[in-house]
Design an enzyme around this catalytic site. Structure first.
Site, PDB file in Angstrom:
ATOM      1  N   HIS A   1       6.224  -5.963  11.726  1.00 37.22           N
ATOM      2  CA  HIS A   1       5.530  -4.686  11.804  1.00 37.22           C
ATOM      3  C   HIS A   1       4.825  -4.535  13.149  1.00 37.22           C
ATOM      4  O   HIS A   1       3.606  -4.359  13.219  1.00 37.22           O
ATOM      5  CB  HIS A   1       4.521  -4.593  10.646  1.00 37.22           C
ATOM      6  CG  HIS A   1       4.066  -3.192  10.328  1.00 37.22           C
ATOM      7  ND1 HIS A   1       3.170  -2.503  11.112  1.00 37.22           N
ATOM      8  CD2 HIS A   1       4.375  -2.366   9.311  1.00 37.22           C
ATOM      9  CE1 HIS A   1       2.937  -1.315  10.569  1.00 37.22           C
ATOM     10  NE2 HIS A   1       3.667  -1.199   9.482  1.00 37.22           N
TER      11      HIS A   1
ATOM     12  N   HIS B   1       0.837  -1.205   0.000  1.00 36.08           N
ATOM     13  CA  HIS B   1       0.000   0.000   0.000  1.00 36.08           C
ATOM     14  C   HIS B   1       0.870   1.254   0.000  1.00 36.08           C
ATOM     15  O   HIS B   1       2.092   1.170   0.083  1.00 36.08           O
ATOM     16  CB  HIS B   1      -0.989   0.005   1.164  1.00 36.08           C
ATOM     17  CG  HIS B   1      -0.364   0.054   2.526  1.00 36.08           C
ATOM     18  ND1 HIS B   1       0.309  -1.019   3.075  1.00 36.08           N
ATOM     19  CD2 HIS B   1      -0.310   1.039   3.461  1.00 36.08           C
ATOM     20  CE1 HIS B   1       0.740  -0.692   4.285  1.00 36.08           C
ATOM     21  NE2 HIS B   1       0.387   0.555   4.543  1.00 36.08           N
TER      22      HIS B   1
ATOM     23  N   HIS C   1       1.472   3.815   2.038  1.00 38.25           N
ATOM     24  CA  HIS C   1       2.132   4.475   3.170  1.00 38.25           C
ATOM     25  C   HIS C   1       3.650   4.465   2.989  1.00 38.25           C
ATOM     26  O   HIS C   1       4.216   3.489   2.513  1.00 38.25           O
ATOM     27  CB  HIS C   1       1.766   3.785   4.495  1.00 38.25           C
ATOM     28  CG  HIS C   1       0.454   4.261   5.050  1.00 38.25           C
ATOM     29  ND1 HIS C   1      -0.310   3.495   5.897  1.00 38.25           N
ATOM     30  CD2 HIS C   1      -0.217   5.430   4.873  1.00 38.25           C
ATOM     31  CE1 HIS C   1      -1.399   4.178   6.224  1.00 38.25           C
ATOM     32  NE2 HIS C   1      -1.372   5.344   5.610  1.00 38.25           N
TER      33      HIS C   1
ATOM     34  N   GLU D   1       1.253  -8.530   9.834  1.00 37.27           N
ATOM     35  CA  GLU D   1       1.577  -7.360  10.645  1.00 37.27           C
ATOM     36  C   GLU D   1       0.977  -7.566  12.028  1.00 37.27           C
ATOM     37  O   GLU D   1       0.051  -8.369  12.200  1.00 37.27           O
ATOM     38  CB  GLU D   1       0.974  -6.096  10.015  1.00 37.27           C
ATOM     39  CG  GLU D   1      -0.549  -6.045  10.084  1.00 37.27           C
ATOM     40  CD  GLU D   1      -1.078  -4.727  10.641  1.00 37.27           C
ATOM     41  OE1 GLU D   1      -0.426  -4.180  11.556  1.00 37.27           O
ATOM     42  OE2 GLU D   1      -2.123  -4.263  10.172  1.00 37.27           O
TER      43      GLU D   1
ATOM     44  N   ASP E   1      -0.327  -4.066   5.710  1.00 36.77           N
ATOM     45  CA  ASP E   1      -1.137  -3.600   6.832  1.00 36.77           C
ATOM     46  C   ASP E   1      -2.581  -3.925   6.499  1.00 36.77           C
ATOM     47  O   ASP E   1      -3.021  -3.671   5.383  1.00 36.77           O
ATOM     48  CB  ASP E   1      -0.986  -2.083   7.020  1.00 36.77           C
ATOM     49  CG  ASP E   1       0.405  -1.717   7.517  1.00 36.77           C
ATOM     50  OD1 ASP E   1       1.193  -2.641   7.808  1.00 36.77           O
ATOM     51  OD2 ASP E   1       0.709  -0.511   7.602  1.00 36.77           O
TER      52      ASP E   1
ATOM     53  N   HIS F   1       6.034   1.736   3.657  1.00 36.71           N
ATOM     54  CA  HIS F   1       5.933   0.551   2.799  1.00 36.71           C
ATOM     55  C   HIS F   1       6.380   0.824   1.364  1.00 36.71           C
ATOM     56  O   HIS F   1       6.712  -0.092   0.629  1.00 36.71           O
ATOM     57  CB  HIS F   1       4.492   0.022   2.800  1.00 36.71           C
ATOM     58  CG  HIS F   1       4.067  -0.491   4.139  1.00 36.71           C
ATOM     59  ND1 HIS F   1       4.027  -1.836   4.454  1.00 36.71           N
ATOM     60  CD2 HIS F   1       3.719   0.167   5.276  1.00 36.71           C
ATOM     61  CE1 HIS F   1       3.655  -1.977   5.716  1.00 36.71           C
ATOM     62  NE2 HIS F   1       3.457  -0.779   6.236  1.00 36.71           N
TER      63      HIS F   1
HETATM   64 ZN   LIG Z   1       0.045   1.404   6.542  1.00 34.05          ZN
END
Ligand SMILES: [Zn+2]
Length: 645
Positions: free
Chosen positions: A445, A80, A82, A235, A210, A85
Site C-alpha cells: 500500500h 476498514h 474504504h 501500509e 491503513d 479495501h
Molecule cells: Zn483507507
C-alpha cells in the site's frame, strides 16, 4: 512426521496493493490455510482489472480449477470501509460465490452497503450515459466485457447478500475460525478501522490495514500489543514523509482558505464522506467561531446527517473528547457549516465548500470543479490521497488542462495538496516496528519510490528482513531467520554454568503433540539435523510445525568431578539435572526472569521426560498454553536466539 517436508515459511501473494495504492487484496498462506486480507477495488481503472484477479490464486498454489472458493479461502478479513479495501467484496461473494467466513468490525460492516452502493451508482450512471471520462484511463479489459458471468459492476441485491454474509468482531476480541485465531486492534485512520493479529499454529502475522499513529480531533491513535509477530504487513502510503507538525499543517490549511476568501475567491475541498471530512469540519468550525467570519461554509447536503448518524451509532470508536461530549454538545452539529444546494454553484462571492467524492472522479466535487476551475482567484485543496487515473490525481500532478465529458477545461484555479489523510508517516511506521518487534516486515500500500527507501531504513535500524512484493509476486518468508538456527553461547553464560558445576547440557525439546516426540528418535534426518553446524556453534535449534528442538553443546566436563555427574541411569535425577540447567539459563537473563516462577511451576507437573539420555522433553497438549509459550520465548531470549551476540 516427515522432516524433509517441514514447511517453515509464510507465503504472501498480493493481488493488489503490491508496490501500489488501490485494490488492496493480499493473500497469506500459513501451512494449509489461505487467508485474504482485504478485498478492495482500484478506483482509477474502469474495466474488470479494477477487481483483484482471483483466478490467479488457483494458479499460484496449483489449486484445481473446479474447486469452490470456500474450499480455497479459509477466511477473509476486512480492515476498514474504504473502497480500496472493501469495494470488491460483493464481487467476490456474489459473482465468485465465496461463502466462507468474512470478518470485520461493526462500523465497517454498517458502512459496507453505503460505500459499495455509492460506487455502484457512479459506475452505473456513467455506463448509462455512455460518457467517456478522460479522468479514467482506458485499459484493455482482462475478460470479455459482454461475458455475463463477469459483469462490470455488482447489483444492489449483490451488496445486500454480501452484507448478510459478513460477520462482526469487536476490538480486542479473539475469535477462533477453524483453528485460525484473529484479534483486531484500533487503527485510527477512519471510523471502525482495525489492524488484525492472525495466529495459526504458533505463527503470528499482523496486518495493519491503513493506520494512523497519532490521535486527531475525532479519532484516537492506533494501538497494538507487543505481539512479536513472525511477519508484520504494514501500509506505507506516506512511507518516507515525516510530515510537518499537525499544528503547522492546520495553520497552513487555514491560511490558504483565508487568503482565498480575502481576495473574493471560492475554496473547494473534495472529501470522503466519512473520512477526513469530520476532522476538517471541526477545524474550520472552530476557526470560524474564533474569527467570526461571515463567509459561508457549506458541506454537501445530506452528508452531515449521514455522517452524524454513523458517528452517533459508533461513538465508542471516536476519541475521548467526542465520547464524553456527544450527549450534551454534539461535536458534529455545526453552527457555521450549512448544507449546500446545487443552485449555489454559480453564486458570486467567496465561499468554502466541502464536497464528495474526495478524488473528484464523479459527483458534486467534479461538477463544482468544472464551474470554478477557470477562475484564478479560486483554490482547490485536496486533503487526501488520489489514486492514479482519477481527476484528483491528474490535478495534483500539475495538469493545466483536462478533458471531461469530451469538453476541455483550463485549470486556472490554484491546486493544493495538504496531506490530512490519516496514514502513519515514516516515524509512525518505524514506531510501530519498534513497539511490536516483528521478525520480518512486509511493506504494501505505497508507491515504490517511497517504499524502497523506507525498507532500507528498516533494515538498517532493526536488522530484520523487509519484503516489498509487487502485485502477483509470491514471497516466501522464513518463519525465523536462517542465520538464527545456530548461536554462540555467551561467555557469561559459560561462566555461570561452570559456577553451577554443571557438566554438560545436551539439549531440550518442546514438542506439542504428546508422545509424538518418540518417533523422532528413529529418524535419521533428526540426527542429521542436530549434527548440522553443531561443531561450529554452541547451540542449534529447529522449529517444526508443531514444536521446537533446541540442542545446546556446553562441554565443561573437565571442570567437574566425577561425583558431580548425574547418574545417567536414573531418569529422575537426569531430569532434575536438566531442570537446574534451564533454571540457571533463565536466571541469567533479565527478560526471562519474570517467567522463572512459571517455569518452576511447570517443573512440578509431570511434563518432563528425557529422550536417549540426551534431550530434555517438555510434553504438552496439542497447543502450547500461553504460559508454556512464555517459557519457550524466555528460553529463546536467554539463549540470545533473537540477538546473536
Ligand atoms: Zn483507507
Amino acid at each position: 512426521m516427515d522432516l524433509k517436508n517441514v514447511k517453515d515459511c509464510i507465503e504472501v501473494y498480493p493481488l493488489g496493493a503490491g508496490q501500489d495504492v488501490g485494490r488492496s487484496c493480499i493473500l497469506i498462506k500459513i501451512y494449509d490455510k489461505i487467508i485474504m486480507l482485504d478485498c478492495g477495488l482500484h478506483m482509477g481503472v474502469n474495466d474488470l482489472t479494477r477487481y483483484p484477479d482471483f483466478e490467479k490464486i488457483k494458479q499460484i498454489w496449483n489449486i484445481p480449477e473446479k474447486r469452490k472458493w470456500d474450499q480455497i479461502i479459509d477466511l477473509v478479513l476486512i480492515s476498514h470501509f474504504h473502497l480500496d479495501h472493501i469495494g470488491a467484496l460483493p464481487y467476490f461473494t456474489e459473482i465468485y460465490n465465496y461463502d466462507g467466513p468474512i470478518y470485520m468490525t461493526s462500523p465497517t460492516k454498517a458502512l459496507l452497503p453505503y460505500m459499495c452502493e455509492d460506487f455502484r451508482k457512479v459506475i452505473t450512471e456513467s455506463q448509462k450515459k455512455e460518457f467517456t471520462d478522460d479522468s479514467i484511463p482506458q485499459t484493455p479489459a482482462q475478460k470479455i466485457i459482454n461475458d455475463s458471468r463477469y459483469p462490470l459492476i455488482y447489483t444492489q441485491e449483490n451488496i445486500q447478500k454480501c452484507f448478510q454474509k459478513a460477520k462482526t468482531i469487536q476490538l480486542l476480541e479473539t475469535i477462533d475460525v477453524n483453528g485460525i485465531k484473529i484479534k483486531p486492534y484500533y487503527a485510527g485512520h477512519v471510523l471502525g478501522a482495525c489492524m488484525f493479529m492472525i495466529e495459526y499454529r504458533n505463527v503470528k502475522v499482523v496486518y495493519t490495514g491503513d493506520f494512523h499513529s497519532n490521535a486527531d480531533r475525532h479519532l484516537g491513535a492506533a494501538w497494538i500489543e507487543k505481539v512479536k509477530p513472525d511477519l508484520l504487513i504494514s501500509e506505507c502510503t506516506y512511507g518516507t514523509i515525516i510530515r510537518d507538525s499537525k499544528r503547522a499543517r492546520e495553520k497552513n490549511f487555514l491560511k490558504q482558505i483565508q487568503e482565498t476568501i480575502d481576495q473574493g475567491g471560492k475554496v473547494l475541498i473534495p472529501v470522503f464522506a466519512l473520512g477526513r471530512a469530520q476532522e476538517l469540519c471541526i477545524l474550520l468550525e472552530t476557526y470560524w467561531q474564533r474569527t467570526q467570519s461571515q463567509v459561508p461554509v457549506y458541506f454537501a447536503a445530506g452528508m452531515i446527517e449521514k455522517a452524524n448518524f454513523y458517528y452517533k451509532l459508533f461513538v465508542n470508536w471516536t476519541n475521548e473528547k467526542i465520547k464524553s461530549s456527544y450527549l450534551t454538545d454534539n461535536m458534529f452539529d455545526f453552527k457555521y457549516i450549512k448544507p449546500f444546494s446545487r443552485s449555489l454553484i454559480k453564486t458570486n462571492g467567496p465561499m468554502v465548500l466541502f464536497a464528495t467524492p474526495g478524488m473528484l472522479h464523479a459527483g458534486l466535487s467534479m461538477q463544482v470543479f468544472k464551474e470554478w476551475c477557470y477562475d484564478e482567484k479560486n483554490t482547490l485543496i485536496i486533503p487526501g490521497y488520489c489514486v492514479a487515473g482519477t481527476l484528483g490525481n491528474k490535478l495534483l500532478s500539475g495538469c493545466k488542462q483536462v478533458i471531461l465529458d469530451k469538453k476541455v477545461y483550463d485549470v486556472n484555479m490554484q491546486v493544493k495538496n495538504m496531506s490530512f489523510s490519516a496514514h502513519a508517516d515514516a516515524k509512525g511506521i518505524l514506531g510501530l516496528i519498534k513497539h511490536c518487534e516483528p521478525k520480518n516486515v512486509m511493506l504494501v500500500h505505497g508507491d515504490v519510490t517511497r517504499m524502497m527507501p523506507l525498507a532500507e531504513t528498516i533494515r538498517d535500524q532493526f536488522e530484520i528482513q523487509v519484503f516489498t512484493p509487487a502485485n502477483f509476486e509470491l514471497n516466501k518468508i522464513p518463519l525465523m531467520n536462517e542465520d538464527n538456527h545456530s548461536i554462540k553461547i555467551t561467555e557469561d553464560m559459560k561462566r555461570e554454568i561452570e559456577e553451577q558445576k554443571m557438566n554438560e547440557i545436551n539439549g531440550l525439546i518442546f514438542y506439542n503433540q504428546d508422545k509424538q516426540y518418540q518417533i523422532l528418535r528413529d529418524l535419521e534426518e533428526f540426527q542429521q539435523l542436530l549434527n548440522q553446524l553443531s561443531d561450529e556453534y554452541d547451540a542449534y535449534w529447529h522449529r517444526f510445525e508443531t514444536g521446537y528442538i533446541i540442542k545446546i553443546n556446553l562441554s565443561v566436563k573437565n571442570k567437574c568431578s566425577d561425583s558431580q555427574k548425574p547418574d545417567l541411569i536414573d531418569k529422575n535425577k537426569l531430569i532434575n539435572h536438566y531442570k537446574q540447567i534451564l533454571e540457571a539459563i533463565l536466571k541469567m537473563h533479565e527478560k526471562a526472569k519474570d517467567t522463572l516462577s512459571d517455569y518452576l511451576e511447570l517443573c512440578n507437573t509431570d511434563n518432563f521426560d528425557v529422550l536417549d539420555n540426551e534431550f530434555l522433553v517438555i510434553k504438552t497438549s496439542q497447543q502450547f498454553t500461553p504460559q508454556q509459550q512464555k517459557i519457550i520465548d524466555s528460553i529463546f531470549n536467554a539463549l540470545n536466539i533473537y540477538n546473536n551476540k
